[in-house]
Design an enzyme around this catalytic site. Sequence first.
Site, PDB file in Angstrom:
ATOM      1  N   GLY A  58       0.944  -1.103  -0.009  1.00  0.00           N
ATOM      2  CA  GLY A  58       0.077  -0.021  -0.014  1.00  0.00           C
ATOM      3  C   GLY A  58       0.892   1.334   0.021  1.00  0.00           C
ATOM      4  O   GLY A  58       1.937   1.236  -0.835  1.00  0.00           O
ATOM      5  N   SER A  59       0.541   2.397   0.950  1.00  0.00           N
ATOM      6  CA  SER A  59       0.877   3.681   0.656  1.00  0.00           C
ATOM      7  C   SER A  59       2.433   3.812   0.948  1.00  0.00           C
ATOM      8  O   SER A  59       3.103   3.001   1.868  1.00  0.00           O
ATOM      9  CB  SER A  59       0.083   4.469   1.873  1.00  0.00           C
ATOM     10  OG  SER A  59       0.607   5.840   1.570  1.00  0.00           O
ATOM     11  N   THR A  60       3.073   4.569   0.314  1.00  0.00           N
ATOM     12  CA  THR A  60       4.598   4.993   0.305  1.00  0.00           C
ATOM     13  C   THR A  60       4.485   5.993   1.506  1.00  0.00           C
ATOM     14  O   THR A  60       5.551   6.589   1.740  1.00  0.00           O
ATOM     15  CB  THR A  60       5.044   5.508  -0.882  1.00  0.00           C
ATOM     16  OG1 THR A  60       4.319   6.643  -1.442  1.00  0.00           O
ATOM     17  CG2 THR A  60       5.252   4.501  -2.087  1.00  0.00           C
TER      18      THR A  60
END
Lengths: 145, 396
Positions: A58-60
Amino acid sequence: MMRLKLRGLVEGACNARPLLALAGPLNLYGDVDPELGVYRPAGVSISGRVLIVRSFVGSTVAPYVAYALRRRGLGPCGVVVEDVDGVAVASAVLGGFALAKADRGQLAALLAGVRRQPGPCLATLVSRPPGAELAVSCRARPPDA
Amino acid sequence: MYLTKLEERMLSGEMGEAVRIAMKLLVSVGEALGAERLVPIAHAHVSGVSYDNIGRYGLEFLESLAASGARFAVYTTFNPAGVALGVDAPINTPERVAMQARILRALVRMGARFTATCAPYRVRRPRFGEHLAWGESSAVAVANTLFGARTNREGGPVALAAAIAGRTYYWGLHLDEERVPDVRVRLQARVRSELEAGLVGFIVAKHYPSSKPYVDRFPSDERLVISLAAAGAAQGAIPMWFLEGVSPEARPPPPGAEKLEVKRDDLVAALEEVSCANPEDAEVLFLGCPHYTTADLERAATEALAALRGLKRVREVWVAAPPSSAIRLKEALLRALAGRGPRVRVLPGACVVVTDRGRLPAPIATNSVKTAIYLCKSGVPAALVGGAGALDEVKA
């Protein structure tokens, strides 16, 4: 007591900390509440624990969540992953937790063993790149209240 | 890790404290992963911009970096903010606007272009084979898949460090041997809308979260590729797709690779799985995740009309876009709705996924699988809408 030799990625040591094995991959952004240190899908705290996760997905933005957890004293002590990428390593560096990598399949026996135990398990993780060691011991019975 | 003479001086602090910190982070990550050296980059894209994502500590981190004299050494863009950067803004509060402004000021002070978009490929189109250091997981997958440019999923602070150092660790998708598909996806459903493309991304990422999938017969439509990439990167960590006839580096995986079939029934099941609200209850329709730009005027209008078909109670349509495209997008949607229906509002430089989600009106309907995944995770009821016919029939 189960012992595994792992690859150390980010230095750190956790002595006899509660083990938390997550069923799937971990998306720090969304899955973890940075104000409470709680892993939302299971409603359990990750603070001070040794986590076993398949990978970081998912998110960086994950490393900033790790950094926020650390500043609040709510981050995990160490994390063991099977798949690693830059997001996982940067999260460990900014989050100040130990990071070690297991080979694919290496954790299966350990996780199966942990699931069979009726009581909680404690993990000792020592990561000194390039090496790392994980030792897990589980109580036969749940502790008295 | 091998460092050039110049890189050693950067790491020693000879070129300032900010450069030293940036190099330290890049070398730590690179060495942990086994990178042999660093590689110069053409464009850095920084994620972790919203105050609601990075909070007080992230803000302090950025401000202290800017105050220490950090300057970006390469072309640098940054992700959307948590509050809309314009007069149309529906969910801003003065405190959040002030905090968000401090973050943007720090980034601009270090030399970033004022972009506030998750679609940096629309600001500066990457060239084939170019090395990048991008945060924003959806943009990473688009750069690798659609343009044949080379970037890993860089964590927010790593992309920031790469912008300051002008280089990143030479590992993963920067290497030829890593740009190989490892799963074969047979697509047996028609993909015509962003919803359907996103559902394919969700399904593949659910089965193979860290894979590099090859997909046969994916439509050659940039916007659909973007939706696929965004969903695969939200549900999983898919950094690159090999789309037959679309991706410049597309080629089938080696024999023996695992196979996955995706049928229409799978899309219907995935729609139910991702949604956590009933579309008929939705008060707001949200479009533009990833950001629509002026290249998407027609697509945005088509998607809005398709989505609104099943929505009875929607009062407002919200569209996220870079500040530079906001006005033209609003005009295009107003034209498409022809004075009927809900009010249209643009969210310039913002994104609902990274807002103060507790203040959002709910339920929210959206054509974006990525948005629905994140809103549902945060406890905001969200419903997927906007199939191009086939999915709607099944639901009805």
